[in-house]
Design a protein around this motif. Structure first.
Motif, mmCIF file in Angstrom:
data_model
loop_
_atom_site.group_PDB
_atom_site.id
_atom_site.type_symbol
_atom_site.label_atom_id
_atom_site.label_comp_id
_atom_site.label_asym_id
_atom_site.label_seq_id
_atom_site.Cartn_x
_atom_site.Cartn_y
_atom_site.Cartn_z
ATOM 1 N N THR A 1 54.003 39.437 36.461
ATOM 2 C CA THR A 1 52.992 38.759 37.272
ATOM 3 C C THR A 1 51.578 39.230 36.954
ATOM 4 O O THR A 1 50.617 38.582 37.380
ATOM 5 C CB THR A 1 53.265 39.007 38.763
ATOM 6 O OG1 THR A 1 53.180 40.415 39.023
ATOM 7 C CG2 THR A 1 54.647 38.511 39.152
ATOM 8 N N PHE A 2 51.421 40.379 36.290
ATOM 9 C CA PHE A 2 50.117 40.952 35.943
ATOM 10 C C PHE A 2 49.289 41.316 37.163
ATOM 11 O O PHE A 2 48.071 41.472 37.066
ATOM 12 C CB PHE A 2 49.316 40.003 35.051
ATOM 13 C CG PHE A 2 50.010 39.626 33.778
ATOM 14 C CD1 PHE A 2 50.090 40.518 32.723
ATOM 15 C CD2 PHE A 2 50.594 38.382 33.622
ATOM 16 C CE1 PHE A 2 50.746 40.187 31.549
ATOM 17 C CE2 PHE A 2 51.242 38.030 32.452
ATOM 18 C CZ PHE A 2 51.327 38.940 31.406
ATOM 19 N N VAL B 1 44.479 37.447 30.200
ATOM 20 C CA VAL B 1 43.472 36.529 29.680
ATOM 21 C C VAL B 1 43.138 36.904 28.237
ATOM 22 O O VAL B 1 42.829 38.066 27.942
ATOM 23 C CB VAL B 1 42.192 36.549 30.539
ATOM 24 C CG1 VAL B 1 41.164 35.561 29.991
ATOM 25 C CG2 VAL B 1 42.524 36.216 31.991
ATOM 26 N N LEU B 2 43.227 35.892 27.357
ATOM 27 C CA LEU B 2 42.778 36.048 25.973
ATOM 28 C C LEU B 2 41.267 35.922 25.966
ATOM 29 O O LEU B 2 40.718 34.870 26.285
ATOM 30 C CB LEU B 2 43.445 34.972 25.104
ATOM 31 C CG LEU B 2 43.159 34.955 23.619
ATOM 32 C CD1 LEU B 2 44.377 34.397 22.860
ATOM 33 C CD2 LEU B 2 41.946 34.089 23.278
ATOM 34 N N LYS B 3 40.562 37.001 25.606
ATOM 35 C CA LYS B 3 39.120 37.070 25.800
ATOM 36 C C LYS B 3 38.292 36.746 24.565
ATOM 37 O O LYS B 3 37.109 36.401 24.698
ATOM 38 C CB LYS B 3 38.728 38.477 26.274
ATOM 39 C CG LYS B 3 39.345 38.883 27.598
ATOM 40 C CD LYS B 3 38.869 38.003 28.729
ATOM 41 C CE LYS B 3 37.391 38.202 29.015
ATOM 42 N NZ LYS B 3 36.935 37.394 30.168
ATOM 43 N N GLU C 1 52.829 30.242 33.124
ATOM 44 C CA GLU C 1 51.660 29.441 33.477
ATOM 45 C C GLU C 1 50.563 29.621 32.428
ATOM 46 O O GLU C 1 50.399 30.708 31.873
ATOM 47 C CB GLU C 1 51.117 29.851 34.845
ATOM 48 C CG GLU C 1 52.129 29.734 35.971
ATOM 49 C CD GLU C 1 51.648 30.398 37.250
ATOM 50 O OE1 GLU C 1 50.436 30.750 37.302
ATOM 51 O OE2 GLU C 1 52.451 30.593 38.169
ATOM 52 N N VAL C 2 49.807 28.543 32.195
ATOM 53 C CA VAL C 2 48.679 28.576 31.265
ATOM 54 C C VAL C 2 47.520 27.818 31.899
ATOM 55 O O VAL C 2 47.716 26.755 32.503
ATOM 56 C CB VAL C 2 49.042 27.940 29.903
ATOM 57 C CG1 VAL C 2 47.814 27.917 28.994
ATOM 58 C CG2 VAL C 2 50.166 28.704 29.237
ATOM 59 N N ASN C 3 46.319 28.365 31.726
ATOM 60 C CA ASN C 3 45.107 27.683 32.176
ATOM 61 C C ASN C 3 44.047 27.831 31.081
ATOM 62 O O ASN C 3 43.606 28.940 30.776
ATOM 63 C CB ASN C 3 44.586 28.287 33.484
ATOM 64 C CG ASN C 3 43.432 27.493 34.077
ATOM 65 O OD1 ASN C 3 42.593 26.955 33.366
ATOM 66 N ND2 ASN C 3 43.384 27.416 35.399
ATOM 67 N N ASN D 1 39.101 32.923 26.930
ATOM 68 C CA ASN D 1 39.461 32.845 28.354
ATOM 69 C C ASN D 1 40.653 31.925 28.609
ATOM 70 O O ASN D 1 40.648 31.116 29.543
ATOM 71 C CB ASN D 1 38.261 32.404 29.200
ATOM 72 C CG ASN D 1 37.194 33.473 29.288
ATOM 73 O OD1 ASN D 1 37.488 34.631 29.562
ATOM 74 N ND2 ASN D 1 35.950 33.101 29.011
ATOM 75 N N ILE D 2 41.684 32.081 27.785
ATOM 76 C CA ILE D 2 42.953 31.396 28.037
ATOM 77 C C ILE D 2 43.778 32.288 28.955
ATOM 78 O O ILE D 2 44.023 33.454 28.655
ATOM 79 C CB ILE D 2 43.698 31.108 26.729
ATOM 80 C CG1 ILE D 2 42.835 30.246 25.804
ATOM 81 C CG2 ILE D 2 45.017 30.413 27.008
ATOM 82 C CD1 ILE D 2 43.464 29.991 24.451
ATOM 83 N N TYR D 3 44.209 31.730 30.066
ATOM 84 C CA TYR D 3 44.836 32.495 31.148
ATOM 85 C C TYR D 3 46.358 32.295 31.107
ATOM 86 O O TYR D 3 46.846 31.164 31.046
ATOM 87 C CB TYR D 3 44.251 32.011 32.472
ATOM 88 C CG TYR D 3 44.811 32.632 33.724
ATOM 89 C CD1 TYR D 3 44.198 33.730 34.318
ATOM 90 C CD2 TYR D 3 45.941 32.103 34.344
ATOM 91 C CE1 TYR D 3 44.700 34.289 35.477
ATOM 92 C CE2 TYR D 3 46.450 32.656 35.508
ATOM 93 C CZ TYR D 3 45.827 33.746 36.060
ATOM 94 O OH TYR D 3 46.324 34.296 37.210
ATOM 95 N N PHE D 4 47.103 33.416 31.162
ATOM 96 C CA PHE D 4 48.567 33.404 31.214
ATOM 97 C C PHE D 4 49.006 34.150 32.468
ATOM 98 O O PHE D 4 48.395 35.152 32.851
ATOM 99 C CB PHE D 4 49.168 34.103 29.985
ATOM 100 C CG PHE D 4 48.801 33.479 28.663
ATOM 101 C CD1 PHE D 4 49.619 32.533 28.069
ATOM 102 C CD2 PHE D 4 47.632 33.851 28.007
ATOM 103 C CE1 PHE D 4 49.281 31.968 26.848
ATOM 104 C CE2 PHE D 4 47.287 33.291 26.790
ATOM 105 C CZ PHE D 4 48.112 32.341 26.209
#
Length: 654
Positions: free
Chosen positions: A71-72, A117-119, A147-149, A428-431
């Motif tokens: 869950t991070f 988050v990929l920064k 989940e991905v945003n 800023n790809i969110y997992f």
């Protein structure tokens, strides 16, 4: 027409009320969903944070057996950053030096909920973690969900995951693009190519080599999932019956069979073309050939042109042969910066000759061209079926030496780790909320506690309809015209049908006639006294009739007299009703003196008719007793007296 307009206005009001009620129901539905997700989240034992919407977030916990969850929300433990380099890439970008952070969403934040988050942009990223326990492809389905945003959209990059194959030499610190994996799943996009990958590596049982098998592309449009900047839930379901499903936001977007719906197929063909076979030199593949026996006709002239001048054409009258079609523009001026040494001699630009505008034409007249009736073109022999046609040649088939048959491709290589090895031009790809399990109910409950809350918060924070329309119009200005027309039409119809109309002059004049004029006080009192006297007489007669009926019991004793009184009473009631109507009309329009004298004769005639009618009624009952005849005479005389009063009142009314 007024009635129809009223119904139209009522219809508009009903439609408005229905629309409002629908919006209220949608709001209530959102409230119900919030309560449901709150109930599902009460089992977690973590610190609670409350959002501005009153949503309580709790870190999801699995409700059944799982192979991996993340869950991070706490410390990033168990994840290993790669120290390797990407092969076949320039050294300056080959290192996996892209940065990862654990943080909350930038928009639609759920307090307490964080993700990976990929920064970094334009860098290689690689991070991985071992599963809680390895997944063996045996009798249980495999469910992978996360989940991905794309918080800033996506230009070119991926957000897929890899399930790494178990091996003795697996070292997560050296995880890179060539690390063996069993399954790759997730979104990927570059340019206008939107993909949802599902790739599995299949081992050839004969050669021992691995081939990548790609699932067919989904039939749905995936574009919105990459551009709306919302959190989306990606799910892969693999079943032991060798079928698969891919879901986005718990909706199936693609499904199929591992044996039939992957490219290339898992099982090779039983036969293949013989690579050593070659087409014979005398093989004829021509279905049609020119007729070898055909001969060109003697009168066929191939030298005739397709167009010739029309000999019958005549030059139109008024044709200006000496005038050119174009002349220099007399208003043109040489530019100031014109350099004749560099640019040459300046010449005014040509414009159509104004003299030719009114004439049929200018310049040298030439006869128009027409089709040549003798033209036939190049002669060719007609085509006929080829008697030697052998069909399209293809190599002969031979048994495939590499043929094998794998009836259960679900039985893949055991998975022991999960990794993200990505390149992206957008940061800023969110997992968030990774889970690997075998029960769909467990994955759905996990989604409700995590992605479900994000979805509710995003829905609650969406701008209203008006804001969305304004935003759309800013991107597409032509929508303003559509908005204006859409609003003006119902407003115009409402004004047209609901606005009160002006009263016509005829309606006004008619209503003026209905207005009653004042009646003198003395006359009004006189009429009221007469009306009261008539009421008293009517009551007395009713009492007499009732007494007579009582004395005549039984009915055979005196049947004629009560019946005659009853008929006389009905006649008197009719006359009194007539008198009341005349009184009422007299109050509304009092007559002049001349009118009183004229209407007197008319009232005398009406009174005589009433008297004659009453007399006929009396004569019809002559068979009764003498007492009855006397009573009839009395009633006749009393009727005459009443008719006189009627005549008086009738004169006043008219």
């Amino acid at each position: 027409m007024h009635f129809q307009w009223d119904w139209l206005c009522l219809g508009v009001l009903l439609i408005s009320s229905v629309t409002t009620e629908t919006e209220n129901e949608e709001t209530r539905d959102v409230d119900v969903e919030v309560e449901d997700f709150d109930k599902q989240s009460q089992e977690a034992d973590v610190d609670r944070d409350t959002s501005s919407l009153g949503i309580v977030y709790q870190t999801p916990k699995p409700t059944g057996e799982v192979y991996f969850t993340e869950t991070f929300d706490g410390v990033l433990a168990g994840w290993v950053l790669s120290k390797s380099k990407k092969e076949d890439t320039d050294d300056n970008i080959a290192k996996y030096d892209g940065k990862w952070e654990v943080e909350e969403l930038k928009k639609n934040t759920v307090p307490g909920d964080r993700g990976l988050v990929l920064k970094s942009a334009a860098k290689h990223h690689a991070i991985s973690a071992m599963l809680t326990k390895a997944f063996i492809f045996d009798k249980e389905p495999l469910i992978v969900q996360y989940e991905v945003n794309f918080q800033e959209g996506i230009d070119c990059g991926g957000a897929y995951i890899k399930l790494l194959s178990s091996s003795d030499d697996l070292n997560l610190e050296y995880f890179f693009d060539k690390t063996p994996y069993t399954i790759m799943f997730g979104p990927d996009k570059c340019g206008e190519d939107y993909k949802l990958h599902f790739i599995f590596r299949h081992k050839n049982p004969k050669t021992g080599e691995y081939d990548e098998k790609h699932a067919k592309r989904p039939d749905v449009d995936l574009k919105k999932f990459y551009l709306d900047k919302k959190t989306h839930l990606y799910t892969l379901v693999l079943k032991p019956d060798d079928t698969f499903e891919m879901l986005i936001d718990q909706t199936v977007v693609s499904k199929g069979s591992l044996l039939e719906d992957v490219v290339p197929p898992v099982n090779p063909p039983k036969e293949i073309e013989d690579p050593s076979d070659k087409k014979p030199d005398d093989w004829d593949e021509r279905p049609k050939i020119p007729d070898p026996n055909a001969v060109k006709p003697d009168d066929w002239d191939e030298d005739e042109p397709s167009k010739i001048e029309d000999p019958n054409a005549v030059k139109p009258e008024g044709w200006l042969d000496d005038e050119p079609q174009y002349v220099p523009d007399p208003n043109a001026k040489k530019p100031r910066d014109w350099d004749e040494e560099m640019d040459g001699e300046w010449e005014a630009p040509q414009i159509p000759n104004p003299k030719c505008e009114t004439a049929p034409g200018c310049g040298h007249w030439v006869r128009p061209m027409k089709n040549n009736p003798n033209y036939k073109g190049k002669w060719k022999a007609p085509m006929i079926d080829n008697p030697n046609y052998q069909g399209i040649w293809s190599p002969r088939k031979i048994p495939n030496p590499d043929y094998f048959e794998d009836l259960h491709p679900f039985e893949m290589i055991t998975v022991s780790a999960i990794g993200l090895e990505l390149w992206s031009m957008t940061s800023n790809i969110y997992f968030d909320n990774f889970i690997i399990c075998s029960e769909k109910e467990v994955a759905d409950r996990w989604a409700a506690d995590g992605w479900g809350l994000k979805k509710l918060v995003a829905s609650a924070n969406e701008p209203g309809m008006f804001s969305q329309l304004v935003t759309a119009a800013e991107d597409h200005p032509w929508l303003w015209l559509l908005y204006i027309l859409t609003l003006a039409l119902p407003v115009g119809l409402g004004v047209l049908f609901c606005w009160p109309t002006k009263k016509s002059e005829e309606d006004t004049d008619f209503r003026k006639l209905d207005v009653s004029k004042p009646v003198p006080k003395g006359e009004l009192k006189y009429e009221r006294d007469e009306f009261e006297d008539d009421e008293i007489e009517l009551e007395e007669e009713n009492e007499d009739t009732a007494e007579d009926a009582m004395h005549c019991m039984p009915a055979e004793a005196c049947p004629a007299a009560p019946r005659e009184k009853f008929e006389r009473r009905e006649m008197e009631e009719t006359k009194r009703e007539f008198i009341k109507d005349t009184k009422k009309m007299g109050r509304e329009t009092p007559p002049s003196e001349g009118e009183v004298e004229d209407d007197g004769d008319i009232d005398d005639e009406a009174a005589n008719e009433v008297a004659v009618g009453s007399q006929e009624g009396v004569n019809s009952n002559k068979s009764g007793s003498e007492d009855e005849e006397e009573e009839a005479d009395k009633s006749t005389s009393s009727g005459d007296g009443q008719l006189k009063s009627v005549r008086k009142r009738r004169v006043r009314k008219d």
